[in-house]
Design a protein around this motif. Structure first.
Motif, short mmCIF file in Angstrom:
data_model
loop_
_atom_site.label_atom_id
_atom_site.label_comp_id
_atom_site.label_asym_id
_atom_site.label_seq_id
_atom_site.Cartn_x
_atom_site.Cartn_y
_atom_site.Cartn_z
N PRO A 13 70.05 24.04 47.12
CA PRO A 13 70.62 25.38 47.17
C PRO A 13 70.88 25.86 48.60
CG PRO A 13 68.31 25.43 46.46
CD PRO A 13 68.75 24.02 46.43
N VAL A 14 70.01 25.47 49.51
CA VAL A 14 70.13 25.96 50.88
C VAL A 14 71.28 25.24 51.61
CG1 VAL A 14 68.90 26.22 53.07
CG2 VAL A 14 67.71 26.63 50.90
N GLY A 15 71.39 23.93 51.40
CA GLY A 15 72.52 23.19 51.99
C GLY A 15 73.84 23.72 51.47
N ALA A 84 74.30 9.47 48.20
CA ALA A 84 74.50 8.89 49.53
C ALA A 84 73.42 9.35 50.50
CB ALA A 84 75.89 9.27 50.06
N PRO A 85 72.24 8.73 50.44
CA PRO A 85 71.20 9.11 51.41
C PRO A 85 71.64 8.80 52.84
CG PRO A 85 70.53 7.19 50.10
CD PRO A 85 71.82 7.67 49.53
N VAL A 86 71.45 9.78 53.72
CA VAL A 86 71.77 9.54 55.13
C VAL A 86 70.63 8.71 55.71
CG1 VAL A 86 72.11 10.60 57.39
CG2 VAL A 86 73.06 11.68 55.35
N GLY A 285 65.76 25.72 55.18
CA GLY A 285 65.24 25.49 53.83
C GLY A 285 63.82 24.94 53.85
N ASP A 286 63.43 24.32 52.75
CA ASP A 286 62.04 23.90 52.59
C ASP A 286 61.54 22.98 53.70
OD1 ASP A 286 61.85 25.32 50.28
OD2 ASP A 286 61.19 23.65 49.02
N ILE A 287 62.45 22.24 54.31
CA ILE A 287 62.00 21.26 55.30
C ILE A 287 61.65 21.90 56.64
CG2 ILE A 287 64.23 20.64 56.38
CD1 ILE A 287 63.24 17.66 55.96
C1 LIG Z 1 59.25 23.96 39.35
C2 LIG Z 1 59.75 24.72 40.54
C3 LIG Z 1 60.02 26.07 40.43
C4 LIG Z 1 60.50 26.80 41.53
N1 LIG Z 1 60.77 28.13 41.40
C5 LIG Z 1 61.25 28.82 42.45
C6 LIG Z 1 61.56 30.22 42.33
O1 LIG Z 1 61.35 30.81 41.28
N2 LIG Z 1 62.07 30.87 43.43
C7 LIG Z 1 62.29 30.22 44.62
O2 LIG Z 1 62.79 30.85 45.56
N3 LIG Z 1 62.00 28.91 44.76
C8 LIG Z 1 61.48 28.20 43.71
N4 LIG Z 1 61.18 26.88 43.85
C9 LIG Z 1 61.36 26.28 45.19
C10 LIG Z 1 62.84 26.00 45.45
O3 LIG Z 1 63.38 25.14 44.45
C11 LIG Z 1 62.99 25.39 46.83
O4 LIG Z 1 62.53 26.33 47.78
C12 LIG Z 1 64.44 25.04 47.10
O5 LIG Z 1 64.92 24.06 46.20
C13 LIG Z 1 64.59 24.53 48.53
O6 LIG Z 1 65.94 24.25 48.71
P1 LIG Z 1 66.42 23.22 49.82
O7 LIG Z 1 67.91 23.20 49.71
O8 LIG Z 1 65.78 23.55 51.11
O9 LIG Z 1 65.79 21.82 49.39
P2 LIG Z 1 65.88 20.95 48.04
O10 LIG Z 1 66.18 21.78 46.86
O11 LIG Z 1 64.63 20.14 48.02
O12 LIG Z 1 67.13 20.01 48.29
C14 LIG Z 1 67.10 19.06 49.33
C15 LIG Z 1 68.06 17.94 49.03
O13 LIG Z 1 68.09 17.05 50.17
C16 LIG Z 1 68.27 15.73 49.69
N5 LIG Z 1 67.85 14.77 50.72
C17 LIG Z 1 66.62 14.58 51.24
N6 LIG Z 1 66.65 13.61 52.19
C18 LIG Z 1 67.95 13.19 52.25
C19 LIG Z 1 68.65 12.21 53.02
N7 LIG Z 1 68.04 11.45 53.95
N8 LIG Z 1 69.97 12.04 52.80
C20 LIG Z 1 70.64 12.79 51.87
N9 LIG Z 1 70.02 13.72 51.12
C21 LIG Z 1 68.71 13.92 51.31
C22 LIG Z 1 67.41 15.67 48.44
O14 LIG Z 1 67.89 14.64 47.58
C23 LIG Z 1 67.65 17.07 47.84
O15 LIG Z 1 68.68 17.09 46.87
C24 LIG Z 1 60.69 26.14 42.78
C25 LIG Z 1 60.42 24.78 42.90
C26 LIG Z 1 59.94 24.07 41.80
C27 LIG Z 1 59.64 22.60 41.96
#
Ligand SMILES: Cc1cc2nc3c(=O)[nH]c(=O)nc-3n(C[C@H](O)[C@H](O)[C@H](O)COP(=O)(O)OP(=O)(O)OC[C@H]3O[C@@H](n4cnc5c(N)ncnc54)[C@H](O)[C@@H]3O)c2cc1C
Length: 334
Positions: A13-15, A84-86, A285-287
Motif C-alpha cells: 500500500p505504501v509503495g 520480480a524481486p529486486v 512504510g513498515d521497513i
Molecule cells: C493481519 C494483518 C492486519 C493488519 N491490519 C492493519 C490495520 O488494520 N491498519 C493498518 O494500518 N495496518 C494493518 N496491518 C499492517 C499493514 O498491512 C502494514 O503496515 C502495511 O502493509 C505496510 O505496507 P508497506 O507497503 O510498507 O509494506 P508491505 O505491505 O509489507 O509490502 C511490501 C512489499 O515489498 C515487497 N518486497 C520486499 N522485498 C522486495 C524485493 N527485494 N524486491 C521486490 N519486492 C520486494 C513484498 O513482496 C511486499 O509486497 C495489518 C497487517 C496484518 C498482517
C-alpha cells in the motif's frame, strides 16, 4: 535497460501511494514487487479483512484499499514489474541501477525502498511432510473464507491472525478447533473475549495448552491433526484443513546487502524525509525505522509524501518546488 525517475521497491500500500505522491511532483516511477500482485501484506495476508483506521474510510476491505490505491496511481502511468524481486542495487552515474533475478534492469535517479517486512513468508510449523499438504489442506493465509464452508478446520496460533480468523470462520466451518500452547492469547482483548464467548457457546473448541504434533492424511488431503500437550500426551483431531498462524518470517534478503544502516531488519531513516544512510535511497512504510515509528498504513502514506518532496531536487535539480495542494494542482485527466 529502461530509465525512470524513481524506482520503488515494493508494491504494498505504501509503495503504491508513493507512485501518486511522486506523480504529483512530475516524477515517473517503476515499481517492483517479488509477489505477482500489488498490495503487499494487504493482498497476500488479509485481502478480505476490513481495515478501520484508514482516514476517510470508516471501514474498507484490504483488497478494496489496494484497488483504490492502484486507481489513484494509474494517471501517472507507473510501470509495474510484478513477480520480480529486486536482487541488485548499484550506484551508477546519475543515480542507480536496479536488477531483478529475471534479468530486468532499470536505471533510476532515486530509489524508494517500500519493502515492508522484506520478502515475507509465513513461519511454517516444523511438521514432517507438511509440504505435501500446503496449498491443498494446509494454508498460511485465507484468501476466501467461503473456501472453508462446511469444512472441519484447525487453527493453530495465539496471535491476532489466529484469533481474527477464528472469529471470521466460526460461522462457515462445520467444526472449528483452536490449538494454542498457552491459555493466554496475544491478541486484541476485545477479540479474545469474543472468541471465549464462541467457545462457551460450543461454536468452537479450544484445544489448549497443546501444540501441533503431526499430520495424518494422504496425497495432500488431511485426515487428522495430532496435537500434543506439554507432558507428551496426544490428541487426534479429525480435520480437513489446518491453518497455522505463527507470524511472518522477516527476510530482508538482498536489501540487507545494499549498504544501508539497518536496525533489526529495518532501515534506519531520517523521519522528516525517509532518507537512508545512502544518499539517493529512501525508505518508507513498515521497513523504515525512526523514533516513534508506528507500523500503520496511514503513517506510510505520510512518509511517502515527505520522501517524494525530498526526492524532487534530485530528479529536477535547480527547479524550485512550490508546495501545492492536490485541490489546486489537480491530477492528469481529472
Ligand atoms: C493481519 C494483518 C492486519 C493488519 N491490519 C492493519 C490495520 O488494520 N491498519 C493498518 O494500518 N495496518 C494493518 N496491518 C499492517 C499493514 O498491512 C502494514 O503496515 C502495511 O502493509 C505496510 O505496507 P508497506 O507497503 O510498507 O509494506 P508491505 O505491505 O509489507 O509490502 C511490501 C512489499 O515489498 C515487497 N518486497 C520486499 N522485498 C522486495 C524485493 N527485494 N524486491 C521486490 N519486492 C520486494 C513484498 O513482496 C511486499 O509486497 C495489518 C497487517 C496484518 C498482517
Amino acid at each position: 535497460m529502461s530509465e525512470t525517475d524513481v524506482a520503488i521497491v515494493g508494491a504494498g500500500p505504501v509503495g503504491l501511494f508513493a507512485v501518486f505522491e511522486c506523480g504529483m511532483l512530475k516524477m515517473r516511477c517503476h515499481v517492483f514487487d517479488a509477489l505477482d500482485m500489488p498490495g503487499g501484506q494487504c493482498t497476500a495476508l488479509y485481502p478480505e479483512k476490513p481495515i478501520y483506521d484508514v482516514p476517510g474510510y470508516p471501514k474498507i476491505e484490504a483488497l478494496a484499499l489496494v484497488e483504490r490505491l492502484a486507481e489513484q496511481a494509474a494517471p501517472f502511468h507507473p510501470v509495474y514489474h510484478l513477480g520480480a524481486p529486486v536482487t541488485g542495487l548499484a550506484r551508477v552515474d546519475g543515480g542507480f541501477r536496479l536488477t531483478t533475478a529475471a534479468g530486468i534492469s532499470v536505471a533510476a535517479r532515486a530509489v524508494i525502498v517500500a519493502a515492508g517486512v522484506g520478502a515475507f513468508g509465513p513461519n511454517r510449523p516444523p511438521l514432517a511432510g507438511i509440504e505435501q499438504y500446503e496449498g491443498k489442506s494446509v494454508f498460511y493465509l485465507v484468501k476466501q473464507r467461503e473456501a472453508f464452508r462446511g469444512k472441519r478446520v484447525v487453527i493453530a496460533g495465539g496471535g491476532d491472525s489466529a484469533v481474527d480468523w477464528t472469529l471470521s470462520l466460526a460461522d462457515v466451518a462445520a467444526k472449528l478447533y483452536v490449538v494454542h500452547r498457552r491459555p493466554k492469547f496475544r491478541a486484541a482483548p476485545e477479540s479474545v473475549t469474543r472468541m471465549d464467548a464462541l467457545a462457551k457457546s460450543g461454536k468452537i473448541e479450544m484445544v489448549v495448552p497443546y501444540q501441533l504434533g503431526r499430520l495424518e492424511g494422504d496425497g495432500g488431503n488431511l485426515a487428522a491433526v495430532v496435537v500434543a500437550d506439554l507432558d507428551g500426551g496426544e490428541r487426534r483431531i479429525e480435520a480437513d484443513v489446518l491453518l497455522p498462524f505463527f507470524g511472518l518470517a522477516m527476510n530482508l534478503g538482498p536489501i540487507a546487502h545494499w549498504g544501508l544502516n539497518l536496525d533489526h531488519n529495518h532501515i534506519v531513516v531520517a523521519p522528516e524525509t525517509g532518507a537512508t544512510s545512502a544518499p539517493g535511497i529512501f525508505a518508507i512504510g513498515d521497513i523504515a525505522r525512526y523514533p516513534g515509528k508506528l507500523k500503520l498504513i496511514l503513517c506510510g502514506f505520510s512518509e511517502a509524501a515527505m520522501a517524494a518532496h525530498a526526492i524532487y531536487p534530485l530528479v529536477h535539480p535547480g527547479e524550485a518546488l512550490h508546495f501545492e495542494y492536490s485541490t489546486t494542482k489537480g491530477v492528469p485527466h481529472a
